[in-house]
Design an enzyme around this catalytic site. Structure first.
Site, short mmCIF file in Angstrom:
data_model
loop_
_atom_site.label_atom_id
_atom_site.label_comp_id
_atom_site.label_asym_id
_atom_site.label_seq_id
_atom_site.Cartn_x
_atom_site.Cartn_y
_atom_site.Cartn_z
N LEU A 115 6.00 -3.49 -8.53
CA LEU A 115 5.94 -3.34 -7.07
C LEU A 115 5.23 -2.03 -6.79
O LEU A 115 5.53 -1.02 -7.41
CB LEU A 115 7.35 -3.32 -6.49
CG LEU A 115 7.56 -2.95 -5.00
CD1 LEU A 115 8.88 -3.52 -4.51
CD2 LEU A 115 7.56 -1.43 -4.76
N ASN A 116 4.28 -2.06 -5.82
CA ASN A 116 3.75 -0.79 -5.36
C ASN A 116 3.63 -0.78 -3.84
O ASN A 116 4.65 -0.89 -3.16
CB ASN A 116 2.48 -0.36 -6.10
CG ASN A 116 1.51 -1.45 -6.43
OD1 ASN A 116 1.75 -2.27 -7.29
ND2 ASN A 116 0.38 -1.45 -5.74
N ASP A 117 2.47 -0.65 -3.25
CA ASP A 117 2.34 -0.32 -1.83
C ASP A 117 3.03 -1.31 -0.88
O ASP A 117 2.87 -2.52 -1.03
CB ASP A 117 0.86 -0.30 -1.42
CG ASP A 117 0.01 0.60 -2.28
OD1 ASP A 117 0.50 1.07 -3.31
OD2 ASP A 117 -1.15 0.82 -1.92
N GLN A 172 2.77 -5.03 -2.51
CA GLN A 172 1.90 -5.42 -3.61
C GLN A 172 2.75 -5.73 -4.83
O GLN A 172 3.72 -5.03 -5.12
CB GLN A 172 0.92 -4.30 -3.93
CG GLN A 172 -0.27 -4.29 -3.01
CD GLN A 172 -1.34 -3.34 -3.52
OE1 GLN A 172 -1.51 -3.13 -4.71
NE2 GLN A 172 -2.06 -2.75 -2.59
N TYR A 223 -5.45 -6.32 -2.43
CA TYR A 223 -5.10 -4.92 -2.23
C TYR A 223 -4.46 -4.71 -0.86
O TYR A 223 -4.21 -5.65 -0.12
CB TYR A 223 -6.34 -4.05 -2.42
CG TYR A 223 -6.77 -3.90 -3.86
CD1 TYR A 223 -6.06 -4.47 -4.90
CD2 TYR A 223 -7.91 -3.17 -4.19
CE1 TYR A 223 -6.45 -4.33 -6.22
CE2 TYR A 223 -8.32 -3.03 -5.50
CZ TYR A 223 -7.58 -3.61 -6.52
OH TYR A 223 -7.97 -3.45 -7.82
N SER A 224 -4.23 -3.47 -0.53
CA SER A 224 -3.39 -3.16 0.63
C SER A 224 -4.03 -3.55 1.95
O SER A 224 -5.25 -3.60 2.09
CB SER A 224 -3.04 -1.67 0.65
OG SER A 224 -2.07 -1.38 -0.31
N ARG A 241 -11.13 0.49 1.23
CA ARG A 241 -9.97 -0.41 1.21
C ARG A 241 -8.87 0.02 2.18
O ARG A 241 -8.98 1.03 2.87
CB ARG A 241 -9.40 -0.48 -0.21
CG ARG A 241 -9.10 0.87 -0.85
CD ARG A 241 -8.64 0.67 -2.28
NE ARG A 241 -8.46 1.92 -3.01
CZ ARG A 241 -9.37 2.48 -3.78
NH1 ARG A 241 -10.55 1.92 -3.92
NH2 ARG A 241 -9.10 3.62 -4.43
N ASP A 242 -7.81 -0.80 2.21
CA ASP A 242 -6.53 -0.49 2.85
C ASP A 242 -6.61 -0.45 4.38
O ASP A 242 -6.22 0.54 5.00
CB ASP A 242 -5.95 0.84 2.35
CG ASP A 242 -5.92 0.94 0.84
OD1 ASP A 242 -5.99 -0.09 0.18
OD2 ASP A 242 -5.80 2.08 0.33
#
Length: 500
Positions: free
Chosen positions: A52-54, A70, A117-118, A178-179
């Site tokens: 698990l991340n963002d 994520q 991605y985020s 990104r993001d």
């Protein structure tokens, strides 16, 4: 966002891209191993397996908070043909009790083949509009980002939009683009992105749209920080009390005294409202959002009552944690309310935490040496620590009975410092990220503390949220006591303790 996979040249031609296509026995085996971990959190969000991340797409929609993160669920399998990087979906009416809604967006198209991605979400009409960065690599192993979208209906059905909003990256910048964080203002839609300039410095840029389909580059936000790290990730712009706030996670900052001690940082600028025509942003100095070891990639949303709520990754990219032995890593911080006071973001646990509290105990002690004040693997402790008649107080969190293993929070009135030391907290971890964090704190008569302890983390809110320390710790069984020690003097401790 590129996390564990960013530098791996994986051949994706024969990869499994949907979890539903993986042999169920492999998924079950991974989840069973994860469930056996002695470090599983009691009230923080963690994955069933994998990484698990963002936090992503944090939104209040259809009478619930929706929070994605994520997720690489089979990151620790040894099968070279299983890889998956997507968004996992949670929902809650109170930010406390979360419904598990399973995988939401997977890396299964040519626009996100190498990673979902985020990104973020925005309620539009009766749907939740989601925008994120799809990561791909071409035959020459060159990164090609796409900014893509999806719609989620009120019953939770998610449909990807087949056409990218933005292909590649704008001129003058690299492919580290990104993001997106989206919002609406005066009938138009805006999205802020993290990006890297061609001179390898970080920045944030703004795109504008009238219909959510066609996006035009407005330009770069004009800040005072033109050479501040090599990449700005997870930007988030919002307004509180007629002020503009820009959150970023800059990579590549060099340590300065007690600042910027983590491998990567997260922090913010406060200033006048962002001028959406000129993109001028008159702001104060950069301030770190968290003073601890394990905090990154924050994202906020607006609650229906007007509160600004923050989530973040309780971890940092490129670090390794003892949970990896059980084939998982990462958690999310406990949701926090943000307010603004004297140019500083104030953070506190969301008030809904009261729904978790039970077994309340009052604390009212005069302490001259060392004294145990509480016990439990999941608890909240709120204290007022009288410092008038002592120079230093040590608070030993997650300590064993002999107080030989612990995480130590020190209030030092002589040096005007607060220090968090996890050298003796249990399992050794991330030596490269250090084990001691210090911050200047003007200690006069007393210090207020709100301490959240979970099985493998602590979140410490100092002086009503003026300063926050977040840390992963991995104590042994039996490390569930809290001691307070006074060095040369006497202190009065008044407060409450709850089990959570």
């Amino acid at each position: 966002m590129p996390k564990t996979t960013q530098n791996k040249k994986i051949q994706f031609q024969n990869m499994v891209t949907n979890l539903i296509d993986v042999d169920p026995s492999i998924v079950n085996q991974e989840e069973m191993l994860t469930s056996e971990s002695p470090y599983r959190e009691k009230y923080h969000i963690e994955p069933h397996s994998g990484i698990l991340n963002d936090p992503n797409g944090f939104t209040y929609f259809n009478n619930e908070y929706h929070l994605f993160y994520q997720w690489t669920p089979l990151a620790f399998t040894k099968n070279p043909h299983i890889w998956h990087h997507g968004w996992y979906h949670m929902a809650s009416r109170d930010l406390i009790h979360w419904r598990d809604l399973g995988p939401a967006i997977e890396s299964d198209t040519n626009l996100d083949s190498h990673g979902t991605y985020s990104g973020s979400g925005l309620v539009v009409d009766n749907d939740l509009f989601l925008i994120y960065t799809g990561n791909t690599w071409n035959a020459k192993w060159q990164r090609v980002p796409y900014q893509v979208g999806a719609n989620m209906t009120s019953i939770g059905e998610i449909t990807k939009l087949g056409k990218p909003f933005i292909s590649g990256h704008p001129m003058g910048y690299t492919s580290h683009f990104r993001d997106p964080k989206i919002w609406q203002s005066n009938g138009d839609y805006y999205a802020i992105f993290g990006i890297q300039r061609e001179n390898l410095t970080g920045a944030a840029i703004i795109y504008q749209s009238k219909d959510l389909q066609n996006w035009q580059l407005k330009g770069e936000i004009k800040t005072k920080y033109n050479h501040f790290g090599y990449m700005w990730e997870c930007p988030d712009y919002f307004e509180i009390d007629n002020k503009g706030v820009l959150l970023i996670s800059p990579q590549g900052l060099k340590a300065e005294n007690d600042k910027y001690q983590n491998i990567y940082q997260t922090g913010y600028f406060v200033g006048t409202k962002l001028n959406l025509d000129t993109l001028a942003f008159d702001h104060d100095d950069f301030q770190e959002l968290d003073s601890g070891f394990d905090f990154y990639a924050s994202q906020t949303t607006l609650a229906p009552d007007g509160r600004r709520i923050l989530s973040a990754w309780l971890g940092i990219s490129e670090l390794h944690y003892p949970t990896e032995a059980y084939h998982y890593a990462g958690a999310l911080v406990f949701p926090r309310e943000l307010t603004l006071h004297n140019g500083k973001l104030i953070q506190n646990p969301v008030r809904e935490i009261s729904e978790l509290r039970h077994e309340e105990q009052n604390i009212n002690l005069d302490i001259t040496s060392a004294h145990m004040i509480s016990h439990g693997v999941a608890q909240e402790i709120k204290l007022n620590v009288d410092m008038k008649n002592t120079g230093r107080v040590n608070i030993y969190l997650c300590a064993n009975n002999t107080n030989k293993k612990y995480t130590c929070l020190t209030l030092d009135r002589i040096e005007q410092q607060i220090i968090l030391d996890r050298t003796h907290s249990g399992m050794t971890l991330n030596v490269e990220n250090g084990n001691i964090r210090k911050r200047h704190l003007g200690i006069e008569e007393s210090v207020q503390l709100d301490i959240l302890i979970d099985r493998s983390s602590v979140e410490i809110f100092v002086n009503n949220g003026e300063l926050v320390f977040t840390a992963r710790i991995f104590p042994d069984e039996g490390q569930d006591n809290v001691f307070i020690e006074v060095v040369n003097g006497i202190t009065k401790i008044v407060g409450k303790k709850w089990s959570l």
